[in-house]
Write a protein that holds these residues in place. Structure first.
Motif, PDB file in Angstrom:
ATOM      1  N   GLN A  52      18.962  17.730  -2.472  1.00 24.48           N
ATOM      2  CA  GLN A  52      19.922  18.789  -2.156  1.00 24.48           C
ATOM      3  C   GLN A  52      21.357  18.258  -2.175  1.00 24.48           C
ATOM      4  O   GLN A  52      22.261  18.926  -2.666  1.00 24.48           O
ATOM      5  N   ILE A  53      21.551  17.079  -1.650  1.00 27.56           N
ATOM      6  CA  ILE A  53      22.886  16.472  -1.676  1.00 27.56           C
ATOM      7  C   ILE A  53      23.308  16.208  -3.114  1.00 27.56           C
ATOM      8  O   ILE A  53      24.455  16.467  -3.504  1.00 27.56           O
ATOM      9  N   THR A 116      32.195  10.388  -1.056  1.00 29.75           N
ATOM     10  CA  THR A 116      31.326   9.409  -1.724  1.00 29.75           C
ATOM     11  C   THR A 116      30.448   8.649  -0.739  1.00 29.75           C
ATOM     12  O   THR A 116      29.496   8.006  -1.160  1.00 29.75           O
ATOM     13  N   SER A 117      30.744   8.718   0.551  1.00 30.95           N
ATOM     14  CA  SER A 117      29.864   8.066   1.529  1.00 30.95           C
ATOM     15  C   SER A 117      28.495   8.740   1.552  1.00 30.95           C
ATOM     16  O   SER A 117      27.524   8.159   2.011  1.00 30.95           O
ATOM     17  N   GLU A 118      28.414   9.961   1.048  1.00 33.34           N
ATOM     18  CA  GLU A 118      27.148  10.692   0.996  1.00 33.34           C
ATOM     19  C   GLU A 118      26.325  10.336  -0.241  1.00 33.34           C
ATOM     20  O   GLU A 118      25.181  10.737  -0.345  1.00 33.34           O
ATOM     21  N   LEU A 119      26.918   9.625  -1.202  1.00 32.28           N
ATOM     22  CA  LEU A 119      26.250   9.384  -2.478  1.00 32.28           C
ATOM     23  C   LEU A 119      26.216   7.903  -2.826  1.00 32.28           C
ATOM     24  O   LEU A 119      27.084   7.139  -2.404  1.00 32.28           O
ATOM     25  N   SER A 165      24.844  14.020 -10.797  1.00 34.27           N
ATOM     26  CA  SER A 165      25.074  13.342  -9.533  1.00 34.27           C
ATOM     27  C   SER A 165      23.804  12.637  -9.082  1.00 34.27           C
ATOM     28  O   SER A 165      22.695  13.077  -9.378  1.00 34.27           O
ATOM     29  N   SER A 166      24.009  11.559  -8.361  1.00 31.82           N
ATOM     30  CA  SER A 166      22.893  10.861  -7.724  1.00 31.82           C
ATOM     31  C   SER A 166      22.826  11.328  -6.276  1.00 31.82           C
ATOM     32  O   SER A 166      23.737  11.973  -5.777  1.00 31.82           O
ATOM     33  N   GLY A 167      21.765  10.975  -5.616  1.00 35.37           N
ATOM     34  CA  GLY A 167      21.654  11.258  -4.188  1.00 35.37           C
ATOM     35  C   GLY A 167      22.178  10.087  -3.382  1.00 35.37           C
ATOM     36  O   GLY A 167      22.844   9.197  -3.900  1.00 35.37           O
ATOM     37  N   ARG A 168      21.835  10.066  -2.117  1.00 31.50           N
ATOM     38  CA  ARG A 168      22.295   8.996  -1.230  1.00 31.50           C
ATOM     39  C   ARG A 168      21.697   7.647  -1.608  1.00 31.50           C
ATOM     40  O   ARG A 168      22.348   6.620  -1.503  1.00 31.50           O
TER      41      ARG A 168
END
Length: 184
Positions: A52-53, A116-119, A165-168
């Motif tokens: 989801q992120i 970007t701290s989320e990814l 996009s990538s995830g965390r």
């Protein structure tokens, strides 16, 4: 007679001990199975959240690409010349890791503004100019901005936006594709 009672009592205590150990073994097996189930569910929830992120970040990158087109940050002359901007049918393979790799040799543009701290890696996008859109049905299918219909100066320009996009964790990836049109 007294000896028999003591012997019988010892047997009863041994049977109670054996029964207690069997019940303890069964309860231990149930607890271990339950812990494995909880661990599996935890990993599944984490993977869904990661996805989801990643999807949210890819949508953010696609919106940023739309804003780049809306704000006239790029012109048609930039396509085929600048990194991340491609002429029709010249875009790189969107499933190749090299297309989305960060760095100076990347075939895509890094989106800015998403936390970007989320990814694991910042979201990225590329834009492909697909030409003028002349079919009215195609115009209705695209999000065409600044297009006044028959009174417009010319048919809108069509663009294919691909965002990644990538995830965390970096294990999850999402790619979305948006077709966008802009009238002159």
């Amino acid at each position: 007679m007294i000896l028999m009672k003591r012997g019988l009592s010892s047997l009863q205590r041994g049977a109670a001990l054996l029964t207690s150990l069997l019940i303890l073994l069964v309860l231990s097996l149930l607890a271990v199975a339950s812990m494995q189930n909880v661990s599996l569910q935890e990993r599944m929830v984490s993977a869904v959240r990661d996805g989801q992120i990643a999807l949210e970040a890819a949508e953010f990158a696609a919106r940023e690409a739309e804003l780049v087109l809306d704000n006239n940050t790029v012109t048609l002359g930039n396509f085929g010349v600048q990194t991340g901007l491609y002429e029709k049918a010249t875009a790189p393979n969107i499933y190749a890791d090299a297309t989305w790799a960060p760095g100076s040799g990347s075939a895509s543009i890094a989106a800015t503004g998403f936390p970007t701290s989320e990814l694991a890696v910042a979201p990225r996008y590329l834009i492909e100019h697909v030409g003028q859109v002349t079919n009215e049905e195609q115009i209705n299918d695209m999000a065409v901005g600044n297009y006044g219909g028959a009174g417009a100066a010319g048919p809108p320009e069509g663009f294919r936006i691909v965002a990644w996009s990538s995830g965390r964790t970096g294990q999850t990836r999402r790619i979305i594709e948006v077709y966008y049109g802009k009238g002159s």
